[in-house]
Write an enzyme that holds these catalytic residues in place. Sequence first.
Site, PDB file in Angstrom:
ATOM      1  N   ALA A   1       0.809  -1.217   0.000  1.00 11.44           N
ATOM      2  CA  ALA A   1       0.000   0.000   0.000  1.00 11.44           C
ATOM      3  C   ALA A   1       0.843   1.269   0.000  1.00 11.44           C
ATOM      4  O   ALA A   1       0.359   2.335  -0.370  1.00 11.44           O
ATOM      5  CB  ALA A   1      -0.923   0.007   1.215  1.00 11.44           C
ATOM      6  N   LYS A   2       2.092   1.172   0.466  1.00 15.52           N
ATOM      7  CA  LYS A   2       3.033   2.306   0.493  1.00 15.52           C
ATOM      8  C   LYS A   2       2.418   3.549   1.131  1.00 15.52           C
ATOM      9  O   LYS A   2       2.555   4.658   0.622  1.00 15.52           O
ATOM     10  CB  LYS A   2       3.549   2.619  -0.908  1.00 15.52           C
ATOM     11  CG  LYS A   2       4.324   1.482  -1.553  1.00 15.52           C
ATOM     12  CD  LYS A   2       4.891   1.900  -2.901  1.00 15.52           C
ATOM     13  CE  LYS A   2       5.686   0.773  -3.534  1.00 15.52           C
ATOM     14  NZ  LYS A   2       4.820  -0.326  -4.026  1.00 15.52           N
ATOM     15  N   ARG A   3       1.778   3.383   2.272  1.00 16.58           N
ATOM     16  CA  ARG A   3       1.141   4.512   2.928  1.00 16.58           C
ATOM     17  C   ARG A   3       2.161   5.358   3.690  1.00 16.58           C
ATOM     18  O   ARG A   3       3.154   4.858   4.203  1.00 16.58           O
ATOM     19  CB  ARG A   3       0.051   4.024   3.887  1.00 16.58           C
ATOM     20  CG  ARG A   3      -1.131   3.347   3.195  1.00 16.58           C
ATOM     21  CD  ARG A   3      -1.801   4.288   2.191  1.00 16.58           C
ATOM     22  NE  ARG A   3      -3.082   3.779   1.725  1.00 16.58           N
ATOM     23  CZ  ARG A   3      -3.329   3.322   0.507  1.00 16.58           C
ATOM     24  NH1 ARG A   3      -2.347   3.282  -0.379  1.00 16.58           N
ATOM     25  NH2 ARG A   3      -4.541   2.912   0.163  1.00 16.58           N
TER      26      ARG A   3
END
Length: 277
Positions: free
Chosen positions: A94-96
């Site tokens: 998700a690379k949040r």
Amino acid sequence: MSGFGDRLAGATARRGPLCLGIDPHPELLRAWGLGTDAAGLAGFSDICVAAFAGFAVVKPQVAFFEAYGSAGYAVLERTIAALRESGVLVLADAKRGDIGSTMAAYASAWAGDSPLAADAVTASPYLGFGSLQPLLDTAREHDRGVFVLAATSNPEGASVQCAVAPGAIPGRTVAQAIVDAAAEVNAGAARGSVGVVVGATLSAPPDVSALNGPVLVPGVGAQGGRPEALAGLGGARRGQLLPAVSREVLRAGPDVAALRAAAERMRDAVAYLGENP
């Protein structure tokens, strides 16, 4: 439940040090004879779940599910649940990254009790490593892992990741500072649950020898990373690297047996990286 670092080590020792990606790109959906809609997304995901059962780690690329709105998220929730029920560790790509209460909300979604929560999630530290604290805290409370972007393979990343911050230790890049910060979080653990992401094609990766955590290595296969050339990447020890492959395997679909065979070939190619090859 044991910590993520311990669960990951056990899974890769038994099933091989490989992370398989579920990347339902529209071009792949069409190549598999599926529609570029939520139904096609569901069909693609179901095939991957069937083919990848019994492997150590599977990484759904969240963006390709988000593209279909609420219907895509419903497919993602179902896919995460099905993979976990089959015994696979799930890494939500998700690379949040954000700050304060917004980061805390992301943490609840991806590392708390949400239906989206997987065994681990990727995160971006480029608002400052400290901005990830809500995620790190939530992941620890729920025995989940976090993989922090450190040094990626895309050429645009170097201008930030290879920069040296003012006042930093001479020669220490931003990417190295991120690895070192993750190592501080892992200090004292038998096996740390905070990993970093380091691209397979980098000529000068950061030093991960003191990380005491896993290193996700994307870019293997179709993106140019050679499975046989990964040993010791960034000073990694045996059992520390987790190569990630998507297109190289997915292009063998949609037949489940063919897809599984392609995944097994890649697993065999990287088996030498494990603690017990």
